[in-house]
Motif scaffolding. Structure first.
Motif, mmCIF file in Angstrom:
data_model
loop_
_atom_site.group_PDB
_atom_site.id
_atom_site.type_symbol
_atom_site.label_atom_id
_atom_site.label_comp_id
_atom_site.label_asym_id
_atom_site.label_seq_id
_atom_site.Cartn_x
_atom_site.Cartn_y
_atom_site.Cartn_z
ATOM 1 N N GLY A 81 0.955 -1.135 -0.005
ATOM 2 C CA GLY A 81 0.024 -0.080 -0.012
ATOM 3 C C GLY A 81 0.828 1.335 -0.085
ATOM 4 O O GLY A 81 0.243 2.154 0.340
ATOM 5 N N LEU A 82 2.109 0.989 -0.186
ATOM 6 C CA LEU A 82 2.954 2.418 -0.098
ATOM 7 C C LEU A 82 2.471 3.501 -1.183
ATOM 8 O O LEU A 82 2.761 4.554 -1.034
ATOM 9 C CB LEU A 82 4.587 2.060 -0.224
ATOM 10 C CG LEU A 82 5.411 2.949 -0.282
ATOM 11 C CD1 LEU A 82 5.467 3.697 1.029
ATOM 12 C CD2 LEU A 82 6.871 2.527 -0.532
ATOM 13 N N VAL A 83 2.333 2.785 -2.419
ATOM 14 C CA VAL A 83 2.213 3.597 -3.460
ATOM 15 C C VAL A 83 1.043 4.708 -3.122
ATOM 16 O O VAL A 83 0.942 5.899 -3.303
ATOM 17 C CB VAL A 83 1.748 2.880 -4.862
ATOM 18 C CG1 VAL A 83 1.339 4.026 -6.023
ATOM 19 C CG2 VAL A 83 3.257 2.318 -5.273
ATOM 20 N N ALA A 84 -0.230 3.918 -2.780
ATOM 21 C CA ALA A 84 -1.354 4.752 -2.312
ATOM 22 C C ALA A 84 -0.799 5.696 -1.148
ATOM 23 O O ALA A 84 -1.508 6.792 -0.893
ATOM 24 C CB ALA A 84 -2.606 3.703 -1.947
ATOM 25 N N GLY A 85 -0.182 5.092 -0.177
ATOM 26 C CA GLY A 85 0.258 5.988 1.029
ATOM 27 C C GLY A 85 1.023 7.197 0.556
ATOM 28 O O GLY A 85 0.699 8.280 0.941
ATOM 29 N N SER A 91 -1.069 14.635 -1.555
ATOM 30 C CA SER A 91 -2.378 15.342 -1.506
ATOM 31 C C SER A 91 -2.844 15.959 -0.208
ATOM 32 O O SER A 91 -3.293 17.001 -0.258
ATOM 33 C CB SER A 91 -3.449 14.603 -2.334
ATOM 34 O OG SER A 91 -3.500 13.345 -1.761
ATOM 35 N N PHE A 92 -2.797 14.991 0.834
ATOM 36 C CA PHE A 92 -3.386 15.070 1.994
ATOM 37 C C PHE A 92 -2.376 16.196 2.867
ATOM 38 O O PHE A 92 -3.100 17.035 3.324
ATOM 39 C CB PHE A 92 -3.336 13.640 2.771
ATOM 40 C CG PHE A 92 -4.025 13.562 3.931
ATOM 41 C CD1 PHE A 92 -5.418 13.964 4.054
ATOM 42 C CD2 PHE A 92 -3.414 13.649 5.082
ATOM 43 C CE1 PHE A 92 -6.030 13.986 5.202
ATOM 44 C CE2 PHE A 92 -3.960 13.496 6.580
ATOM 45 C CZ PHE A 92 -5.349 13.691 6.384
ATOM 46 N N THR A 137 -7.325 7.566 -1.727
ATOM 47 C CA THR A 137 -6.307 7.248 -1.508
ATOM 48 C C THR A 137 -5.970 6.521 -0.003
ATOM 49 O O THR A 137 -5.341 5.499 -0.066
ATOM 50 C CB THR A 137 -4.932 8.426 -1.583
ATOM 51 O OG1 THR A 137 -5.239 9.336 -0.564
ATOM 52 C CG2 THR A 137 -5.105 8.788 -3.036
ATOM 53 N N ASP A 138 -6.793 6.991 0.810
ATOM 54 C CA ASP A 138 -6.452 6.636 2.118
ATOM 55 C C ASP A 138 -7.297 5.131 2.235
ATOM 56 O O ASP A 138 -6.911 4.242 2.931
ATOM 57 C CB ASP A 138 -7.355 7.230 3.311
ATOM 58 C CG ASP A 138 -6.628 7.370 4.524
ATOM 59 O OD1 ASP A 138 -5.928 6.326 4.713
ATOM 60 O OD2 ASP A 138 -7.078 7.892 5.672
ATOM 61 N N THR A 159 -2.321 -0.992 -7.299
ATOM 62 C CA THR A 159 -2.970 0.151 -6.864
ATOM 63 C C THR A 159 -3.915 0.502 -7.668
ATOM 64 O O THR A 159 -5.194 0.929 -7.407
ATOM 65 C CB THR A 159 -1.969 1.450 -6.587
ATOM 66 O OG1 THR A 159 -0.972 1.019 -5.779
ATOM 67 C CG2 THR A 159 -2.423 2.680 -6.182
ATOM 68 N N VAL A 160 -3.764 0.780 -9.075
ATOM 69 C CA VAL A 160 -4.885 1.043 -10.115
ATOM 70 C C VAL A 160 -5.937 0.122 -10.082
ATOM 71 O O VAL A 160 -7.064 0.485 -10.199
ATOM 72 C CB VAL A 160 -4.129 1.273 -11.372
ATOM 73 C CG1 VAL A 160 -4.960 1.496 -12.622
ATOM 74 C CG2 VAL A 160 -2.832 2.285 -11.484
ATOM 75 N N GLU A 161 -5.495 -1.107 -9.944
ATOM 76 C CA GLU A 161 -6.710 -2.138 -10.016
ATOM 77 C C GLU A 161 -7.662 -1.954 -8.613
ATOM 78 O O GLU A 161 -8.780 -2.218 -8.892
ATOM 79 C CB GLU A 161 -6.257 -3.556 -9.764
ATOM 80 C CG GLU A 161 -7.261 -4.691 -10.096
ATOM 81 C CD GLU A 161 -6.574 -6.072 -9.465
ATOM 82 O OE1 GLU A 161 -7.489 -6.907 -9.161
ATOM 83 O OE2 GLU A 161 -5.283 -6.063 -9.368
ATOM 84 N N ALA A 162 -7.036 -1.664 -7.707
ATOM 85 C CA ALA A 162 -7.905 -1.336 -6.285
ATOM 86 C C ALA A 162 -8.808 -0.291 -6.598
ATOM 87 O O ALA A 162 -9.816 -0.376 -6.324
ATOM 88 C CB ALA A 162 -6.819 -0.884 -5.281
ATOM 89 N N TYR A 163 -8.360 0.786 -7.235
ATOM 90 C CA TYR A 163 -9.233 2.009 -7.525
ATOM 91 C C TYR A 163 -10.403 1.488 -8.223
ATOM 92 O O TYR A 163 -11.652 1.743 -8.083
ATOM 93 C CB TYR A 163 -8.486 3.193 -8.106
ATOM 94 C CG TYR A 163 -7.497 4.062 -7.187
ATOM 95 C CD1 TYR A 163 -8.117 4.597 -6.258
ATOM 96 C CD2 TYR A 163 -6.395 4.023 -7.278
ATOM 97 C CE1 TYR A 163 -7.286 5.414 -5.246
ATOM 98 C CE2 TYR A 163 -5.452 4.728 -6.601
ATOM 99 C CZ TYR A 163 -5.861 5.379 -5.585
ATOM 100 O OH TYR A 163 -5.136 6.209 -4.491
#
Length: 309
Positions: A81-85, A91-92, A137-138, A159-163
């Motif tokens: 999950g680092l990429v999403a992190g 952004s956050f 992203t969170d 990550t892309v697949e998760a979104y």
């Protein structure tokens, strides 16, 4: 003093915005395994009562959780999950930390003397605003950190697949799952973190106990990390459980909290406290020290470009 000296020209809003996001990403890179351990401990036993959960606990303590994950899933699992992190932090943190001073000045109408009320209001505002920007992203970050269990099928491969999968299976609302507890958490975290850092630093400087340099930034950040963990742990656990839950498991964040209380008792709200403190304490130290130095470096670079030959 080690590092960049303070400049006479205060950093611009753009410098603070970019500096905060960059500093937060650096802090995440260093402390991400602690955050993953915290998530695993927070969701452990959520479908069991307290007695069964204690008896069948897979993870015990921060170090035990990390070693178990490395042994059963490999070292890479600590950075699941680092990429999403990093997407989340860029952004956050840019919003909640980088815009804090600007919003604080807005509430004080430009006055340099901000009271505790103005600081709390500014922290709540930027914390809530940041969630509005970075919530998807969170959600993805938490799902990735929670999924990598030995013997269990992975919910997402990238990550892309998760979104895409969350949006397809749960709709647009799935990407914004847990927004309410996340707004509450981040308003609380932002107030505790930024206001405490602000107040500790101001007190140390006004009492002439320290000068505006690395030791002062370190002490202020460490104090802010401890206060934030104590205040924010309960809502952080609820947020993590609710974001990671299967569709229909909980009807709302309040239902999630009530279920935790009934099945696991009040202590469930402080599950993962030690990794939370280790993570938040170390994250705050790395982030604030890096942020202060980045602001000074960026302003020094700007001044050198504008200086006449």
């Amino acid at each position: 003093m080690v590092g960049f000296k303070a400049t006479d020209v205060p950093p611009t809003a753009t410098v603070k915005f970019l500096g905060a996001g960059t500093a937060a990403c650096i802090a995440d890179l260093i402390t991400f395994p602690l955050d993953t351990a915290k998530v695993r401990l927070q969701i452990q036993g959520e479908r069991q009562g307290p007695m069964q959960a204690a008896a069948s606990a897979q993870y015990r303590g921060v170090l035990g959780t990390i070693l178990t994950m490395v042994r059963t899933e490999g070292p890479r699992s600590l950075y699941s999950g680092l990429v999403a992190g990093l997407q989340r932090q860029m952004s956050f943190a840019s919003v909640r930390i980088g815009l804090y001073d600007s919003v604080k000045q807005f509430y004080t109408k430009g006055s340099e003397h901000a009271g505790i009320g103005s600081r709390l209001l500014a922290g709540s505002t930027t914390g809530a605003l940041a969630v509005a920007v970075a919530q998807p992203t969170d959600v993805v970050k938490v799902r990735f950190q929670a999924q990598a269990r030995a013997g269990a099928a992975r919910r997402y491969q990238s990550t892309v697949e998760a979104y895409k999968t969350i949006a397809r299976e749960e709709g647009f609302r799935g990407l914004w799952k847990g927004t309410s507890p996340n707004v509450a958490r981040n308003a609380i975290v932002n107030c505790a973190e930024l206001v405490t850092y602000d107040l500790i630093k101001d007190t140390l400087l006004k009492a002439h106990l320290m000068t505006d340099d690395l030791p002062c930034h370190f002490a202020s950040a460490f104090g802010a990390g401890f206060c934030t963990t104590v205040i924010a742990s309960p809502v952080d656990v609820v947020k993590t459980r609710y974001m990671n839950s299967a569709l229909g498991q909980y009807s709302s964040a309040g239902h999630c909290a009530l279920t935790m209380l009934q099945k696991e008792g009040p202590q469930a709200f402080y599950k993962g406290f030690m990794p939370s403190f280790l993570r938040l304490g170390s994250w705050n130290v790395v982030m604030f020290v890096t942020y202060e130095q980045l602001k000074r470096a960026l302003m020094a670079a700007r001044a050198s470009r504008e200086a006449p030959f």
